[in-house]
Design a protein around this motif. Structure first.
Motif, PDB file in Angstrom:
ATOM      1  N   ASN A  94      53.371  35.958  29.531  1.00  0.00           N
ATOM      2  CA  ASN A  94      54.240  37.136  29.456  1.00  0.00           C
ATOM      3  C   ASN A  94      55.298  36.977  28.374  1.00  0.00           C
ATOM      4  O   ASN A  94      55.722  37.958  27.752  1.00  0.00           O
ATOM      5  CB  ASN A  94      54.920  37.376  30.809  1.00  0.00           C
ATOM      6  CG  ASN A  94      53.960  37.871  31.865  1.00  0.00           C
ATOM      7  OD1 ASN A  94      52.986  38.564  31.559  1.00  0.00           O
ATOM      8  ND2 ASN A  94      54.227  37.531  33.111  1.00  0.00           N
TER       9      ASN A  94
ATOM     10  N   GLN B 214      35.494  39.930  37.766  1.00  0.00           N
ATOM     11  CA  GLN B 214      36.111  39.891  39.085  1.00  0.00           C
ATOM     12  C   GLN B 214      36.505  38.458  39.415  1.00  0.00           C
ATOM     13  O   GLN B 214      36.071  37.507  38.757  1.00  0.00           O
ATOM     14  CB  GLN B 214      35.147  40.423  40.147  1.00  0.00           C
ATOM     15  CG  GLN B 214      34.950  41.939  40.108  1.00  0.00           C
ATOM     16  CD  GLN B 214      34.048  42.421  41.209  1.00  0.00           C
ATOM     17  OE1 GLN B 214      32.891  42.039  41.280  1.00  0.00           O
ATOM     18  NE2 GLN B 214      34.566  43.268  42.072  1.00  0.00           N
ATOM     19  N   ASN B 215      37.307  38.328  40.437  1.00  0.00           N
ATOM     20  CA  ASN B 215      37.793  37.001  40.827  1.00  0.00           C
ATOM     21  C   ASN B 215      36.760  36.286  41.698  1.00  0.00           C
ATOM     22  O   ASN B 215      36.865  36.246  42.909  1.00  0.00           O
ATOM     23  CB  ASN B 215      39.122  37.139  41.567  1.00  0.00           C
ATOM     24  CG  ASN B 215      40.186  37.762  40.692  1.00  0.00           C
ATOM     25  OD1 ASN B 215      40.234  37.511  39.500  1.00  0.00           O
ATOM     26  ND2 ASN B 215      41.034  38.586  41.290  1.00  0.00           N
TER      27      ASN B 215
ATOM     28  N   GLN C 189      42.253  48.358  35.034  1.00  0.00           N
ATOM     29  CA  GLN C 189      42.795  47.033  35.313  1.00  0.00           C
ATOM     30  C   GLN C 189      43.385  47.019  36.718  1.00  0.00           C
ATOM     31  O   GLN C 189      44.267  47.822  37.035  1.00  0.00           O
ATOM     32  CB  GLN C 189      43.860  46.667  34.285  1.00  0.00           C
ATOM     33  CG  GLN C 189      43.338  46.715  32.840  1.00  0.00           C
ATOM     34  CD  GLN C 189      44.355  46.222  31.836  1.00  0.00           C
ATOM     35  OE1 GLN C 189      44.861  45.100  31.945  1.00  0.00           O
ATOM     36  NE2 GLN C 189      44.651  47.034  30.836  1.00  0.00           N
ATOM     37  N   ALA C 190      42.880  46.122  37.542  1.00  0.00           N
ATOM     38  CA  ALA C 190      43.334  46.023  38.926  1.00  0.00           C
ATOM     39  C   ALA C 190      43.524  44.560  39.290  1.00  0.00           C
ATOM     40  O   ALA C 190      43.218  43.660  38.502  1.00  0.00           O
ATOM     41  CB  ALA C 190      42.311  46.680  39.852  1.00  0.00           C
ATOM     42  N   ASP C 191      44.003  44.323  40.508  1.00  0.00           N
ATOM     43  CA  ASP C 191      44.241  42.952  40.966  1.00  0.00           C
ATOM     44  C   ASP C 191      42.949  42.155  41.089  1.00  0.00           C
ATOM     45  O   ASP C 191      42.955  40.926  40.948  1.00  0.00           O
ATOM     46  CB  ASP C 191      44.966  42.965  42.319  1.00  0.00           C
ATOM     47  CG  ASP C 191      46.388  43.509  42.207  1.00  0.00           C
ATOM     48  OD1 ASP C 191      46.951  43.456  41.098  1.00  0.00           O
ATOM     49  OD2 ASP C 191      46.924  43.987  43.229  1.00  0.00           O
ATOM     50  N   ASP C 192      41.831  42.845  41.365  1.00  0.00           N
ATOM     51  CA  ASP C 192      40.570  42.141  41.558  1.00  0.00           C
ATOM     52  C   ASP C 192      39.732  42.045  40.298  1.00  0.00           C
ATOM     53  O   ASP C 192      38.595  41.588  40.335  1.00  0.00           O
ATOM     54  CB  ASP C 192      39.753  42.814  42.672  1.00  0.00           C
ATOM     55  CG  ASP C 192      39.439  44.269  42.356  1.00  0.00           C
ATOM     56  OD1 ASP C 192      40.135  44.851  41.498  1.00  0.00           O
ATOM     57  OD2 ASP C 192      38.499  44.814  42.955  1.00  0.00           O
TER      58      ASP C 192
END
Length: 221
Positions: free
Chosen positions: A50, A191-192, A82-85
């Protein structure tokens, strides 16, 4: 900006890719990096840090008159979610526009991009069609393969007949469009989960009716 980008990025410690002239990479320490891609007056970038992201935005706003548009959602016909998974990429709008352009938005969907065991040839005795329109559709389908590797083979086959396309060749093109309509919202991404390397190979020996050339392909996932 296009004329100044190389000098500005070099001054800031970015290395320009030898294979992709619009791509720049900067490494920081042992593990952190930032990747920047330019297209005319647009910039997309990603980083492991970041701190590097904030530093880059500050540097660019000092050098150029520009705005921060936030997370990437749409770029050159590519839709990015774009998502958390994970991160998922599709070309749903582009595909829908392509179907509309060739009056296939209300056609009957097909579950496969080609007819089973179909063999196309240059001289098939059928009436010729508009080669310019045929080539325009081939170009549109080729761009769609960025997110649709499932149509790469049939698009490669029909692209052999761009000089003198017949009704049969055009029918094969429309079959690909019918398949696209069948799964219009197809997307791929990361994906994670734990990654595995998978290799798939296939061959179609002497499949070309015109010159008896063989076709082989592989997919590395």
């Amino acid at each position: 900006m296009v004329q100044q980008d190389r000098w500005v990025f070099s001054k800031k410690g970015y290395m320009r890719s030898e294979n992709e002239p619009t791509l720049y990479v900067k490494n920081e320490g042992k593990n952190d990096f930032i990747i920047v891609c330019l297209y005319v007056d647009d910039i997309i970038y990603t980083s492991s840090s970041n701190l590097l992201v904030n530093e880059f935005k500050s540097q660019m706003m000092n050098e150029f008159e520009m705005s921060d548009m936030g997370l990437l959602h749409y770029f050159l016909g590519l839709e990015i979610h774009q998502a958390d998974d994970g991160i998922f990429i599709s070309q749903r709008k582009y595909a829908k526009d392509l179907l509309s352009k060739f009056s296939m938005l209300n056609c009957k969907p097909a579950a496969t991009p080609m007819n089973i065991n179909e063999k196309l040839q240059q001289e098939d005795g059928e009436e010729m069609v508009d080669a310019r329109r045929f080539r325009s559709l081939v170009g549109g389908l080729i761009y769609l393969t960025h997110t649709r590797p499932d149509i790469a083979f049939p698009v490669g086959v029909i692209s052999r007949f761009m000089q003198q396309p017949s009704k049969v060749h055009y029918g094969a093109e429309k079959r690909v469009l019918r398949y696209i309509l069948w799964n219009l919202s197809m997307a791929y991404g990361t994906q994670n989960f734990r990654f595995q390397i998978v290799w798939v190979h296939d061959g179609d020996w002497a499949s070309s009716l015109d010159d008896k050339r063989s076709v082989s392909t592989f997919v590395l996932l």
